[in-house]
Enzyme design. Structure first.
Site, PDB file in Angstrom:
ATOM      1  N   CYS A 140      -0.298   0.853   6.467  1.00 22.34           N
ATOM      2  CA  CYS A 140      -0.607  -0.088   7.547  1.00 22.34           C
ATOM      3  C   CYS A 140      -1.630  -1.109   7.078  1.00 22.34           C
ATOM      4  CB  CYS A 140      -1.189   0.632   8.771  1.00 22.34           C
ATOM      5  SG  CYS A 140      -0.104   1.819   9.559  1.00 22.34           S
ATOM      6  N   ASP A 141      -1.605  -2.264   7.720  1.00 21.81           N
ATOM      7  CA  ASP A 141      -2.656  -3.244   7.504  1.00 21.81           C
ATOM      8  C   ASP A 141      -2.807  -4.072   8.770  1.00 21.81           C
ATOM      9  OD1 ASP A 141      -4.335  -4.462   5.084  1.00 21.81           O
ATOM     10  OD2 ASP A 141      -3.766  -6.071   6.449  1.00 21.81           O
ATOM     11  N   SER A 142      -4.046  -4.281   9.193  1.00 18.73           N
ATOM     12  CA  SER A 142      -4.316  -5.008  10.431  1.00 18.73           C
ATOM     13  C   SER A 142      -5.155  -6.248  10.164  1.00 18.73           C
ATOM     14  CB  SER A 142      -5.074  -4.116  11.431  1.00 18.73           C
ATOM     15  OG  SER A 142      -4.329  -2.985  11.790  1.00 18.73           O
TER      16      SER A 142
ATOM     17  N   LYS B 214       0.825  -1.208   0.000  1.00 14.08           N
ATOM     18  CA  LYS B 214       0.000   0.000   0.000  1.00 14.08           C
ATOM     19  C   LYS B 214       0.860   1.260   0.000  1.00 14.08           C
ATOM     20  CE  LYS B 214      -3.849  -2.192   2.475  1.00 14.08           C
ATOM     21  NZ  LYS B 214      -4.653  -2.202   3.721  1.00 14.08           N
TER      22      LYS B 214
ATOM     23  N   GLY C 140       0.759  -4.583  10.397  1.00 17.23           N
ATOM     24  CA  GLY C 140       1.994  -4.329   9.674  1.00 17.23           C
ATOM     25  C   GLY C 140       2.136  -2.849   9.373  1.00 17.23           C
TER      26      GLY C 140
END
EC number: 3.6.1.9
Length: 206
Positions: A72-74, A55, A109
């Site tokens: 970010c990625d959750s 991203k 992340g």
């Protein structure tokens, strides 16, 4: 220096604004399912970091001049499964039946890219993990929560800072990570680039 948040998450934006930053928001068009499918054996932290980096990189390539781009990625890691947004009430309902009264790990992340003269000059990455202890909501409470639509668009089908907070008994670790962006981890990643978060404050703090 310009700050660019490569995320459509209003929760992440709220965390950063409360922490003194005023980032520009640009949303990427990364095919998350395809990326995850290409790395089936990666660990949970690796998977969310890959997504965050993808991203941030996509957005950074569209940025001119100098900027810091944060992606970010959750996802929620529970019972050996890594789950993201449920998208439908049926999936969210099933997840809450599995989560109720139990413990999971919210894994986020992070990727921070430094852009200079329109090119990615440096990049740092990492993942943060916070243990979440879920409450045991009644079936009626779960249905009421599903009816709001909130759990359908968030990782793990719950929030800590919204309506879902009623159904979280506690956490072990960084609360901002559960909301979507770990301030302590971002501070450490910035430190690797020789930058302090206080240098980027746009809002005075007492």
């Amino acid at each position: 220096m310009r700050l660019v948040l490569a995320s459509a998450s209003p929760a992440r934006l709220s965390v950063l604004r409360s922490a003194g930053w005023s980032p520009e928001v640009r949303v990427s068009d990364v095919d998350e399912d395809a990326l995850l499918a290409a790395h089936p054996d990666a660990a949970a932290g690796e998977k969310v970091t890959l997504l965050a980096a993808a991203k941030a990189t996509t957005v950074a390539r569209s940025v001119e001049g100098e900027a810091l781009v944060i992606g970010c990625d959750s996802m929620l890691h529970i019972d050996g499964d890594l789950v993201g947004k449920p998208h439908t009430a049926e999936v969210a309902r099933s997840r809450w039946r599995d989560m109720a009264g139990r413990t999971g790990e919210l894994v986020t992340g992070h990727a921070v890219l430094q852009v200079e003269d329109g090119e990615i000059a440096r990049a740092v990455e990492g993942a943060a993990v916070t243990t979440v202890r879920f409450g045991d909501p009644t079936p009626a409470e779960i249905e009421a929560y599903l009816a709001t639509g909130e759990p359908l668009a968030v990782a793990g089908s719950f929030t800590l800072d919204g309506l879902g907070g009623w159904f979280v008994d506690g956490i072990d670790g960084d609360p901002s990570n559960v909301i979507g962006i770990s301030l302590p981890l971002v501070r450490r990643l910035l430190g690797a680039l020789g930058i302090s978060p206080v240098d980027l404050w746009t809002t005075a703090r007492p």
